[in-house]
Design a protein around this motif. Structure first.
Motif, short mmCIF file in Angstrom:
data_model
loop_
_atom_site.label_atom_id
_atom_site.label_comp_id
_atom_site.label_asym_id
_atom_site.label_seq_id
_atom_site.Cartn_x
_atom_site.Cartn_y
_atom_site.Cartn_z
N ASP A 125 -35.56 55.51 87.89
CA ASP A 125 -36.18 55.25 86.59
C ASP A 125 -36.28 56.51 85.74
O ASP A 125 -36.07 56.48 84.53
CB ASP A 125 -37.57 54.64 86.77
CG ASP A 125 -37.51 53.22 87.31
OD1 ASP A 125 -36.42 52.62 87.27
OD2 ASP A 125 -38.55 52.72 87.77
N MET A 129 -32.88 57.19 84.31
CA MET A 129 -32.60 56.30 83.19
C MET A 129 -33.34 56.74 81.94
O MET A 129 -32.78 56.72 80.83
CB MET A 129 -32.96 54.86 83.55
CG MET A 129 -32.01 54.22 84.53
SD MET A 129 -32.51 52.58 85.09
CE MET A 129 -32.90 51.75 83.59
N ALA A 130 -34.60 57.15 82.08
CA ALA A 130 -35.37 57.62 80.93
C ALA A 130 -34.77 58.91 80.36
O ALA A 130 -34.71 59.08 79.14
CB ALA A 130 -36.82 57.85 81.34
N ASP A 170 -31.60 59.84 80.52
CA ASP A 170 -30.36 59.48 79.83
C ASP A 170 -30.65 58.83 78.47
O ASP A 170 -29.97 59.12 77.48
CB ASP A 170 -29.52 58.53 80.68
CG ASP A 170 -28.99 59.21 81.94
OD1 ASP A 170 -28.95 60.46 81.98
OD2 ASP A 170 -28.62 58.48 82.89
N TRP A 171 -31.69 57.95 78.43
CA TRP A 171 -32.06 57.31 77.18
C TRP A 171 -32.51 58.37 76.17
O TRP A 171 -32.12 58.32 75.00
CB TRP A 171 -33.18 56.30 77.44
CG TRP A 171 -33.65 55.60 76.21
CD1 TRP A 171 -33.12 54.49 75.65
CD2 TRP A 171 -34.77 55.97 75.39
NE1 TRP A 171 -33.82 54.13 74.53
CE2 TRP A 171 -34.85 55.02 74.34
CE3 TRP A 171 -35.71 56.99 75.43
CZ2 TRP A 171 -35.82 55.08 73.37
CZ3 TRP A 171 -36.68 57.04 74.45
CH2 TRP A 171 -36.73 56.09 73.43
N GLU A 226 -29.54 60.38 74.84
CA GLU A 226 -28.74 59.61 73.90
C GLU A 226 -29.42 59.55 72.54
O GLU A 226 -28.78 59.73 71.50
CB GLU A 226 -28.52 58.19 74.44
CG GLU A 226 -27.62 57.36 73.54
CD GLU A 226 -28.10 55.93 73.42
OE1 GLU A 226 -27.82 55.33 72.38
OE2 GLU A 226 -28.77 55.43 74.33
N ARG A 227 -30.74 59.31 72.54
CA ARG A 227 -31.47 59.27 71.27
C ARG A 227 -31.46 60.62 70.58
O ARG A 227 -31.35 60.70 69.36
CB ARG A 227 -32.92 58.83 71.51
CG ARG A 227 -33.07 57.43 72.01
CD ARG A 227 -32.68 56.46 70.94
NE ARG A 227 -32.77 55.10 71.47
CZ ARG A 227 -32.76 54.03 70.75
NH1 ARG A 227 -32.66 54.12 69.46
NH2 ARG A 227 -32.83 52.85 71.31
#
Length: 95
Positions: free
Chosen positions: A52, A55-56, A58-59, A62-63
């Protein structure tokens, strides 16, 4: 008054719902769920948290890349937005 549960049960009184479509789908769903849990098993908490967090991260990256691209494309617009947001926050804090 007699107790309805004390009467003997006859074979003709038993309803066998094992052949209905709903019962068959329930059995198939249980088989799929059992197969899935046996193959993968529950994830340890440490691995789940690590996945998790990845994933956070990577998010967020990307932002940040999207924001950087938007600022590079239109720097004046981004500066005016930042200035306006700063003024609004300053007014709210001053209250």
């Amino acid at each position: 008054m007699t107790d309805p549960y004390s009467a003997p049960i006859r074979a003709e009184d038993i309803e066998d719902d094992g052949d209905t479509v709903s019962a068959r789908l329930d059995r198939e769903a249980d088989a799929v769920l059992d197969a899935g849990t046996r193959a993968s098993g529950p994830r340890p908490l440490r691995n789940a948290v690590r996945e998790d967090a990845a994933m956070a991260r990577d998010w967020g990256r990307e932002r940040a890349a999207r924001l950087r691209g938007a600022v590079e494309t239109r720097p004046v617009k981004a500066t005016l937005y930042a200035l306006g947001l700063g003024v609004v926050i300053g007014l709210l804090v001053a209250r």
